[in-house]
Design an enzyme around this catalytic site. Sequence first.
Site, mmCIF file in Angstrom:
data_model
loop_
_atom_site.group_PDB
_atom_site.id
_atom_site.type_symbol
_atom_site.label_atom_id
_atom_site.label_comp_id
_atom_site.label_asym_id
_atom_site.label_seq_id
_atom_site.Cartn_x
_atom_site.Cartn_y
_atom_site.Cartn_z
ATOM 1 N N SER A 191 -3.036 -90.026 5.879
ATOM 2 C CA SER A 191 -3.837 -89.472 4.789
ATOM 3 C C SER A 191 -3.681 -90.193 3.456
ATOM 4 O O SER A 191 -3.954 -89.612 2.408
ATOM 5 C CB SER A 191 -3.525 -87.987 4.627
ATOM 6 O OG SER A 191 -4.028 -87.297 5.741
ATOM 7 N N SER A 192 -3.241 -91.433 3.502
ATOM 8 C CA SER A 192 -3.239 -92.200 2.252
ATOM 9 C C SER A 192 -4.673 -92.476 1.825
ATOM 10 O O SER A 192 -5.555 -92.675 2.668
ATOM 11 C CB SER A 192 -2.481 -93.520 2.434
ATOM 12 O OG SER A 192 -1.093 -93.300 2.293
ATOM 13 N N HIS B 116 -2.238 -86.490 9.386
ATOM 14 C CA HIS B 116 -1.517 -87.772 9.299
ATOM 15 C C HIS B 116 -2.486 -88.830 8.767
ATOM 16 O O HIS B 116 -3.687 -88.583 8.648
ATOM 17 C CB HIS B 116 -1.016 -88.197 10.688
ATOM 18 C CG HIS B 116 0.234 -87.488 11.089
ATOM 19 N ND1 HIS B 116 1.428 -88.142 11.283
ATOM 20 C CD2 HIS B 116 0.474 -86.171 11.306
ATOM 21 C CE1 HIS B 116 2.353 -87.246 11.619
ATOM 22 N NE2 HIS B 116 1.804 -86.051 11.648
ATOM 23 N N ASP C 129 6.277 -86.022 18.733
ATOM 24 C CA ASP C 129 4.941 -86.573 18.956
ATOM 25 C C ASP C 129 4.781 -86.928 20.432
ATOM 26 O O ASP C 129 4.941 -88.075 20.842
ATOM 27 C CB ASP C 129 4.703 -87.804 18.070
ATOM 28 C CG ASP C 129 3.289 -88.351 18.240
ATOM 29 O OD1 ASP C 129 2.532 -87.798 19.065
ATOM 30 O OD2 ASP C 129 2.940 -89.332 17.550
ATOM 31 N N ASP D 67 9.673 -87.798 11.185
ATOM 32 C CA ASP D 67 8.266 -88.163 11.377
ATOM 33 C C ASP D 67 8.122 -88.878 12.728
ATOM 34 O O ASP D 67 8.879 -89.814 13.021
ATOM 35 C CB ASP D 67 7.868 -89.104 10.224
ATOM 36 C CG ASP D 67 6.375 -89.356 10.154
ATOM 37 O OD1 ASP D 67 5.589 -88.524 10.638
ATOM 38 O OD2 ASP D 67 5.985 -90.409 9.577
ATOM 39 N N HIS D 68 7.176 -88.445 13.539
ATOM 40 C CA HIS D 68 6.864 -89.089 14.827
ATOM 41 C C HIS D 68 8.079 -89.294 15.738
ATOM 42 O O HIS D 68 8.325 -90.413 16.202
ATOM 43 C CB HIS D 68 6.158 -90.437 14.615
ATOM 44 C CG HIS D 68 4.788 -90.300 14.045
ATOM 45 N ND1 HIS D 68 3.708 -89.891 14.788
ATOM 46 C CD2 HIS D 68 4.318 -90.483 12.789
ATOM 47 C CE1 HIS D 68 2.635 -89.835 14.004
ATOM 48 N NE2 HIS D 68 2.980 -90.177 12.785
ATOM 49 N N THR E 74 1.532 -95.028 3.086
ATOM 50 C CA THR E 74 0.933 -96.298 2.658
ATOM 51 C C THR E 74 0.691 -96.380 1.148
ATOM 52 O O THR E 74 0.968 -97.413 0.524
ATOM 53 C CB THR E 74 -0.391 -96.515 3.428
ATOM 54 O OG1 THR E 74 -0.072 -96.634 4.818
ATOM 55 C CG2 THR E 74 -1.119 -97.757 2.959
ATOM 56 N N SER F 51 10.873 -91.788 9.441
ATOM 57 C CA SER F 51 10.444 -92.204 10.785
ATOM 58 C C SER F 51 11.657 -92.722 11.552
ATOM 59 O O SER F 51 12.744 -92.880 10.974
ATOM 60 C CB SER F 51 9.401 -93.320 10.660
ATOM 61 O OG SER F 51 10.041 -94.473 10.116
HETATM 62 P P1 13P Z 1 -0.534 -93.349 5.875
HETATM 63 O O1 13P Z 1 -0.317 -94.658 6.564
HETATM 64 O O2 13P Z 1 -1.997 -93.069 5.697
HETATM 65 O O3 13P Z 1 0.202 -93.228 4.597
HETATM 66 O O4 13P Z 1 -0.002 -92.200 6.856
HETATM 67 C C1 13P Z 1 1.358 -91.930 6.957
HETATM 68 C C2 13P Z 1 1.663 -91.003 8.095
HETATM 69 O O5 13P Z 1 0.810 -90.392 8.708
HETATM 70 C C3 13P Z 1 3.084 -90.852 8.444
HETATM 71 O O6 13P Z 1 3.272 -90.065 9.573
HETATM 72 O O1 G3H Z 2 3.637 -92.948 10.544
HETATM 73 C C1 G3H Z 2 3.999 -93.974 10.017
HETATM 74 C C2 G3H Z 2 4.736 -93.992 8.752
HETATM 75 O O2 G3H Z 2 3.986 -94.719 7.816
HETATM 76 C C3 G3H Z 2 6.106 -94.558 8.941
HETATM 77 O O3 G3H Z 2 6.042 -95.916 9.252
HETATM 78 O O4 G3H Z 2 7.446 -96.377 11.281
HETATM 79 O O5 G3H Z 2 6.934 -98.163 9.609
HETATM 80 O O6 G3H Z 2 8.518 -96.304 9.055
HETATM 81 P P1 G3H Z 2 7.314 -96.738 9.839
HETATM 82 ZN ZN ZN Z 3 1.772 -90.156 11.109
#
Ligand code: 13P
Ligand code: G3H
Ligand code: ZN
Length: 346
Positions: A225-226, A223, A105, A83-84, A269, A50
């Site tokens: 998906s934990s 996303h 995003d 990511d994002h 997560t 991220s």
């Molecule tokens: P979780 O918080 O469910 O693990 O999702 C992570 C995620 O979507 C990162 O982009």
């Molecule tokens: O999408 C969120 C991920 O869990 C990354 O989180 O921005 O705290 O690194 P973060």
């Molecule tokens: Zn995400």
Amino acid sequence: MPLVSMRQLLDEAAKGGYGVGAFNVNNMEQIQAIMEAARETKSPVIVQASRGARSYSQDRFLYHLMLAATELYPEIPTVLHLDHGNSVDTCKSAIAMGFTSVMMDGSLMPDGKTPSTFEYNVKTTREVVEMAHAKGITVEGEIGCLGGIEDGHGAGLDGLSHLTDPDQAVEFVRQTGVDALAIAIGTSHGAYKFTKKPTGETLKMDRLIEIHRRLPRTHLVMHGSSSVPKDLQDIINQYGGKLKPTWGVPIEEIQLGIKNGVRKINVDTDNRLAITGAIRKVFAEKPEEFDPRSYLKPARDAMKKVVAVRMTQFGQAGHAGDYAPIPLADMARRYEGRGMPVVSSE
Ligand code: 13P
Ligand code: G3H
Ligand code: ZN
């Protein structure tokens, strides 16, 4: 093998009818945990960072750790994904650094909180697609907004407020040319997704199925998906943590998604929980310890265990040796000829 494009991994996953976990990293131990799990299960992997991770690790540290991963695990097709990404510039700097896949995003404004307009989303994502595809880099877009905001991403909503509209999804893919599409079907980031065990109705799987029916050749991304397993929560609480009761996304729902076009599943997560529980346990049971290795090693092992289980559940296990990497320059040439054919899962 060098870092590979995410498009190739997802095309192969579509061909084989499986999903690929995308696991977030911030440091060496998390990268090692993922690569060890990948070797043990013979899985291709997506490692993602991220903006927060890039700033925590000063970005170059992370990149060079990933190069070490490709040297030490040459048999594992490995993607480094942003990511994002919150702006065109963020994606540009990731590409310049060597990421082989980026997420723009544009569902949120650059603050990562305010839902944007469809027009803004199309414009920024399209710009990133043009820039990335010229270098053979993959692009993930997002339409609809996830709930939750505890990790700094998401509109702070309940996960159901900005679900993806299938008509908009079709239009978005047509206008942007993204390789992969994150959709909002009721999940949210972080540990606190659901206040009771979700039933088959809690997640809008019918919407996902409809989007896949309309976009059978687009790789869908889940996303948030934990699964937030109770045993991992219990370890944290047993050793002095204070997590409130919570539920995540059931594995069966993810597997239903995989049967319906989901190729990338984002998990952060669960690994955070595993790491924290393992560290708390050492601190509680061996208060005399002060060598960081005494708690970072169990933390790394705990994350590896979670990742290996997910790789098996998502179906990517056993597929690391299925294909040779396509060089990014070749990927760029394929895009030039107006996108390479996506292998449909149907
Ligand atoms: P979780 O918080 O469910 O693990 O999702 C992570 C995620 O979507 C990162 O982009
Ligand atoms: O999408 C969120 C991920 O869990 C990354 O989180 O921005 O705290 O690194 P973060
Ligand atoms: Zn995400």
